[in-house]
Design a protein around this motif. Structure first.
Motif, PDB file in Angstrom:
ATOM      1  N   THR A   1       0.861  -1.185   0.000  1.00 24.58           N
ATOM      2  CA  THR A   1       0.000   0.000   0.000  1.00 24.58           C
ATOM      3  C   THR A   1       0.895   1.232   0.000  1.00 24.58           C
ATOM      4  OG1 THR A   1      -0.122   0.054   2.412  1.00 24.58           O
ATOM      5  CG2 THR A   1      -1.863  -1.151   1.263  1.00 24.58           C
ATOM      6  N   MET A   2       0.337   2.341  -0.461  1.00 27.97           N
ATOM      7  CA  MET A   2       1.111   3.595  -0.499  1.00 27.97           C
ATOM      8  C   MET A   2       0.781   4.415   0.745  1.00 27.97           C
ATOM      9  SD  MET A   2       1.195   6.546  -3.424  1.00 27.97           S
ATOM     10  CE  MET A   2       2.082   5.488  -4.553  1.00 27.97           C
ATOM     11  N   ASP A   3       1.803   4.816   1.471  1.00 28.07           N
ATOM     12  CA  ASP A   3       1.592   5.604   2.682  1.00 28.07           C
ATOM     13  C   ASP A   3       1.351   7.066   2.309  1.00 28.07           C
ATOM     14  OD1 ASP A   3       1.431   6.667   5.163  1.00 28.07           O
ATOM     15  OD2 ASP A   3       3.488   6.235   5.768  1.00 28.07           O
ATOM     16  N   ILE A   4       0.095   7.468   2.349  1.00 31.66           N
ATOM     17  CA  ILE A   4      -0.262   8.862   2.053  1.00 31.66           C
ATOM     18  C   ILE A   4      -1.001   9.459   3.253  1.00 31.66           C
ATOM     19  CG2 ILE A   4      -0.347   8.582  -0.444  1.00 31.66           C
ATOM     20  CD1 ILE A   4      -3.427   8.391  -0.157  1.00 31.66           C
ATOM     21  N   THR A   5      -0.652   8.957   4.449  1.00 39.06           N
ATOM     22  CA  THR A   5      -1.362   9.350   5.662  1.00 39.06           C
ATOM     23  C   THR A   5      -1.393  10.856   5.850  1.00 39.06           C
ATOM     24  OG1 THR A   5      -0.635   7.280   6.678  1.00 39.06           O
ATOM     25  CG2 THR A   5      -1.545   8.966   8.139  1.00 39.06           C
ATOM     26  N   ASN A   6      -0.241  11.511   5.697  1.00 42.34           N
ATOM     27  CA  ASN A   6      -0.193  12.956   5.916  1.00 42.34           C
ATOM     28  C   ASN A   6      -1.081  13.708   4.937  1.00 42.34           C
ATOM     29  OD1 ASN A   6       1.614  12.698   8.002  1.00 42.34           O
ATOM     30  ND2 ASN A   6       3.431  13.074   6.756  1.00 42.34           N
ATOM     31  N   THR A  31      -3.599  12.508   3.172  1.00 44.16           N
ATOM     32  CA  THR A  31      -5.002  12.164   3.388  1.00 44.16           C
ATOM     33  C   THR A  31      -5.586  12.977   4.536  1.00 44.16           C
ATOM     34  OG1 THR A  31      -4.624   9.910   2.601  1.00 44.16           O
ATOM     35  CG2 THR A  31      -6.612  10.293   3.888  1.00 44.16           C
ATOM     36  N   SER A  32      -4.814  13.135   5.610  1.00 46.85           N
ATOM     37  CA  SER A  32      -5.265  13.918   6.750  1.00 46.85           C
ATOM     38  C   SER A  32      -5.517  15.372   6.354  1.00 46.85           C
ATOM     39  CB  SER A  32      -4.226  13.847   7.873  1.00 46.85           C
ATOM     40  OG  SER A  32      -4.600  14.649   8.962  1.00 46.85           O
ATOM     41  N   ILE A  33      -4.591  15.941   5.575  1.00 42.23           N
ATOM     42  CA  ILE A  33      -4.761  17.320   5.110  1.00 42.23           C
ATOM     43  C   ILE A  33      -5.987  17.422   4.209  1.00 42.23           C
ATOM     44  CG2 ILE A  33      -3.750  19.136   3.672  1.00 42.23           C
ATOM     45  CD1 ILE A  33      -0.997  18.156   4.630  1.00 42.23           C
ATOM     46  N   ALA A  34      -6.129  16.462   3.289  1.00 38.67           N
ATOM     47  CA  ALA A  34      -7.248  16.485   2.347  1.00 38.67           C
ATOM     48  C   ALA A  34      -8.587  16.424   3.077  1.00 38.67           C
ATOM     49  CB  ALA A  34      -7.128  15.322   1.369  1.00 38.67           C
ATOM     50  N   ARG A  35      -8.672  15.609   4.125  1.00 43.64           N
ATOM     51  CA  ARG A  35      -9.941  15.497   4.865  1.00 43.64           C
ATOM     52  C   ARG A  35     -10.223  16.766   5.667  1.00 43.64           C
ATOM     53  NH1 ARG A  35      -8.965   9.658   5.560  1.00 43.64           N
ATOM     54  NH2 ARG A  35     -10.537   8.611   4.283  1.00 43.64           N
ATOM     55  N   ASP A  36      -9.174  17.450   6.117  1.00 47.58           N
ATOM     56  CA  ASP A  36      -9.375  18.726   6.804  1.00 47.58           C
ATOM     57  C   ASP A  36      -9.898  19.783   5.836  1.00 47.58           C
ATOM     58  OD1 ASP A  36      -8.581  17.742   9.244  1.00 47.58           O
ATOM     59  OD2 ASP A  36      -6.502  18.430   9.057  1.00 47.58           O
ATOM     60  N   VAL A  37      -9.354  19.768   4.620  1.00 51.14           N
ATOM     61  CA  VAL A  37      -9.762  20.741   3.609  1.00 51.14           C
ATOM     62  C   VAL A  37     -11.164  20.436   3.096  1.00 51.14           C
ATOM     63  CG1 VAL A  37      -9.276  21.580   1.269  1.00 51.14           C
ATOM     64  CG2 VAL A  37      -7.406  21.263   2.897  1.00 51.14           C
ATOM     65  N   CYS A  38     -11.428  19.157   2.858  1.00 53.32           N
ATOM     66  CA  CYS A  38     -12.714  18.740   2.285  1.00 53.32           C
ATOM     67  C   CYS A  38     -13.054  17.352   2.804  1.00 53.32           C
ATOM     68  CB  CYS A  38     -12.622  18.723   0.760  1.00 53.32           C
ATOM     69  SG  CYS A  38     -14.154  18.229  -0.045  1.00 53.32           S
ATOM     70  N   THR A  41      -9.189  15.963 -10.021  1.00 54.79           N
ATOM     71  CA  THR A  41      -8.401  16.881  -9.205  1.00 54.79           C
ATOM     72  C   THR A  41      -7.439  16.082  -8.343  1.00 54.79           C
ATOM     73  OG1 THR A  41      -9.928  16.812  -7.329  1.00 54.79           O
ATOM     74  CG2 THR A  41     -10.379  18.468  -9.043  1.00 54.79           C
ATOM     75  N   ARG A  42      -6.523  16.816  -7.688  1.00 60.56           N
ATOM     76  CA  ARG A  42      -5.618  16.187  -6.721  1.00 60.56           C
ATOM     77  C   ARG A  42      -6.439  15.558  -5.593  1.00 60.56           C
ATOM     78  NH1 ARG A  42      -0.569  14.191  -6.596  1.00 60.56           N
ATOM     79  NH2 ARG A  42       0.796  15.112  -5.029  1.00 60.56           N
ATOM     80  N   LEU A  43      -7.511  16.204  -5.226  1.00 63.55           N
ATOM     81  CA  LEU A  43      -8.391  15.695  -4.176  1.00 63.55           C
ATOM     82  C   LEU A  43      -8.946  14.322  -4.554  1.00 63.55           C
ATOM     83  CD1 LEU A  43      -9.769  16.364  -1.449  1.00 63.55           C
ATOM     84  CD2 LEU A  43     -11.610  17.434  -2.760  1.00 63.55           C
ATOM     85  N   HIS A  44      -9.366  14.179  -5.802  1.00 64.33           N
ATOM     86  CA  HIS A  44      -9.868  12.883  -6.265  1.00 64.33           C
ATOM     87  C   HIS A  44      -8.769  11.825  -6.223  1.00 64.33           C
ATOM     88  CE1 HIS A  44     -13.162  15.331  -7.914  1.00 64.33           C
ATOM     89  NE2 HIS A  44     -13.861  14.206  -7.964  1.00 64.33           N
ATOM     90  N   GLU A  45      -7.549  12.240  -6.577  1.00 65.35           N
ATOM     91  CA  GLU A  45      -6.432  11.296  -6.574  1.00 65.35           C
ATOM     92  C   GLU A  45      -6.166  10.760  -5.166  1.00 65.35           C
ATOM     93  OE1 GLU A  45      -3.223   9.161  -8.347  1.00 65.35           O
ATOM     94  OE2 GLU A  45      -4.917  10.239  -9.210  1.00 65.35           O
ATOM     95  N   VAL A  46      -6.179  11.654  -4.190  1.00 63.81           N
ATOM     96  CA  VAL A  46      -5.940  11.235  -2.804  1.00 63.81           C
ATOM     97  C   VAL A  46      -7.046  10.306  -2.337  1.00 63.81           C
ATOM     98  CG1 VAL A  46      -5.735  12.033  -0.423  1.00 63.81           C
ATOM     99  CG2 VAL A  46      -4.652  13.327  -2.259  1.00 63.81           C
ATOM    100  N   ALA A  47      -8.293  10.640  -2.630  1.00 65.83           N
ATOM    101  CA  ALA A  47      -9.421   9.789  -2.223  1.00 65.83           C
ATOM    102  C   ALA A  47      -9.324   8.417  -2.873  1.00 65.83           C
ATOM    103  CB  ALA A  47     -10.744  10.466  -2.581  1.00 65.83           C
ATOM    104  N   LYS A  48      -8.957   8.397  -4.163  1.00 68.55           N
ATOM    105  CA  LYS A  48      -8.827   7.112  -4.866  1.00 68.55           C
ATOM    106  C   LYS A  48      -7.768   6.226  -4.232  1.00 68.55           C
ATOM    107  CE  LYS A  48     -10.268   8.218  -9.610  1.00 68.55           C
ATOM    108  NZ  LYS A  48      -9.809   8.329 -11.012  1.00 68.55           N
ATOM    109  N   LEU A  49      -6.625   6.810  -3.898  1.00 71.20           N
ATOM    110  CA  LEU A  49      -5.548   6.027  -3.304  1.00 71.20           C
ATOM    111  C   LEU A  49      -5.919   5.538  -1.911  1.00 71.20           C
ATOM    112  CD1 LEU A  49      -2.394   8.019  -4.465  1.00 71.20           C
ATOM    113  CD2 LEU A  49      -3.070   5.718  -5.155  1.00 71.20           C
ATOM    114  N   ASP A  50      -6.629   6.369  -1.154  1.00 79.97           N
ATOM    115  CA  ASP A  50      -7.085   5.957   0.173  1.00 79.97           C
ATOM    116  C   ASP A  50      -8.076   4.797   0.049  1.00 79.97           C
ATOM    117  OD1 ASP A  50      -7.054   6.412   3.043  1.00 79.97           O
ATOM    118  OD2 ASP A  50      -9.123   7.072   2.812  1.00 79.97           O
TER     119      ASP A  50
END
Length: 305
Positions: free
Chosen positions: A8-13, A15-22, A260-269
């Motif tokens: 898995t890809m560690d995108i914890t940081n 993902t946390s920022i993305a959820r705070d933003v949206c 968007t970048r937001l979609h990319e982060v959500a997809k990876l999560d």
């Protein structure tokens, strides 16, 4: 349980920022779902049993133990209780009883809290309710092999029927089966269907697949649920990402597939959570031979008698 082929890809940081933003849903499967359907379920269940008991006051623990004695009898043994769907039902029961002895109200119907990805609109596919119903029933029939076999067959058939019904709802656009929350919950219920087949084979002591579970592929073209304007939030996310250390940033893997970048982060999560889930239950046939009963009495922190 360690897996070699489950990266898995560690995108914890990020993902946390993305959820705070949206805000968007957390797709992490319940630890109960991951642990109790895995090949190491007996160990996980004993640890969970001890942890739940340890969280109670002496008075609450007495009430908790008395409820278990009432359900399972003085012997305190649960047939096949250390493995698979029975282990999951016991884990759910422990949590439910703990809340009740603390004075919390717990519904006896509907979706089991915390077991599935929470839907803010309370809009779950029917399989989620069926799985919840089965898990609540199991403690009352676990030591009756004939009844367990009958109910397992009945609920498996019901889930397969509901699969076809949900597919039809998706075709008619009555239920958005590609929505992230629904898609992930459907994946959970599919794994549960396969687990019922494994449990059925344990009961009958056979390696033959008698319950037919139609294969369900990974969801495609998932629609992600964002509680914001994704375009506006994306600008903030990109700016916040630039503040991260270079080592914690990552490159967009599939820019042509992401709005968007937001979609990319959500997809990876979403993908990371799917991999976790698949790896915990990657070889169901190997689990058929695991046939552990569970001794509530032996692991009780309060006198059973």
């Amino acid at each position: 349980m360690d897996f070699i082929l489950c990266p898995t890809m560690d995108i914890t940081n990020l993902t946390s920022i993305a959820r705070d933003v949206c805000p968007f849903p957390s797709y992490n499967p319940s630890p109960l779902f991951l642990n109790m359907l895995s090949i190491n379920s007996s160990l996980h269940l004993r640890n969970h049993y001890t942890a739940v008991q340890s969280s109670l006051t002496p008075e609450q623990l007495e009430d908790f133990t008395q409820s278990l004695r009432t359900t399972f009898g003085r012997n305190g043994n649960v047939t096949l209780g250390g493995v698979g769907v029975v282990a999951l039902s016991l884990a759910v029961l422990f949590d439910t009883l703990a809340r009740q002895v603390r004075g919390e109200w717990v519904s006896e119907f509907g979706v089991i809290p915390g077991l599935f990805v929470k839907n803010p609109r309370n809009n779950y596919p029917p399989q989620v309710y069926t799985v919840s119903e089965y898990l609540r029933l199991v403690p009352h029939i676990a030591n009756n092999p004939k009844r367990m076999k009958q109910e397992t067959e009945r609920y498996h058939k019901r889930l397969v029927t509901e699969d076809g019904y949900v597919d039809k709802l998706g075709e008619d656009h009555t239920l958005s089966i590609k929505e992230d929350i629904t898609a992930f919950n459907l994946l959970l219920t599919h794994i549960f269907e396969v687990s019922l087949d494994v449990h059925h084979r344990r009961i009958k002591n056979t390696l033959e697949n008698e319950l037919v579970t139609p294969f369900k592929g990974q969801p495609k073209d998932v629609i992600f649920t964002f509680n914001c304007d994704p375009e506006a939030a994306n600008k903030i996310l990109l700016a916040e990402e630039q503040k991260l250390d270079e080592g914690t940033q990552f490159k967009i893997l599939t820019p042509e597939l992401s709005k968007t970048r937001l979609h990319e982060v959500a997809k990876l999560d979403f993908l990371n959570s799917m991999i976790k889930l698949s790896c915990a239950f990657q070889n169901p046939d190997s689990m058929v031979d695991k046939r552990d009963d569970f001794d509530l009495k032996a692991d009780a922190l309060r006198s059973w008698e």
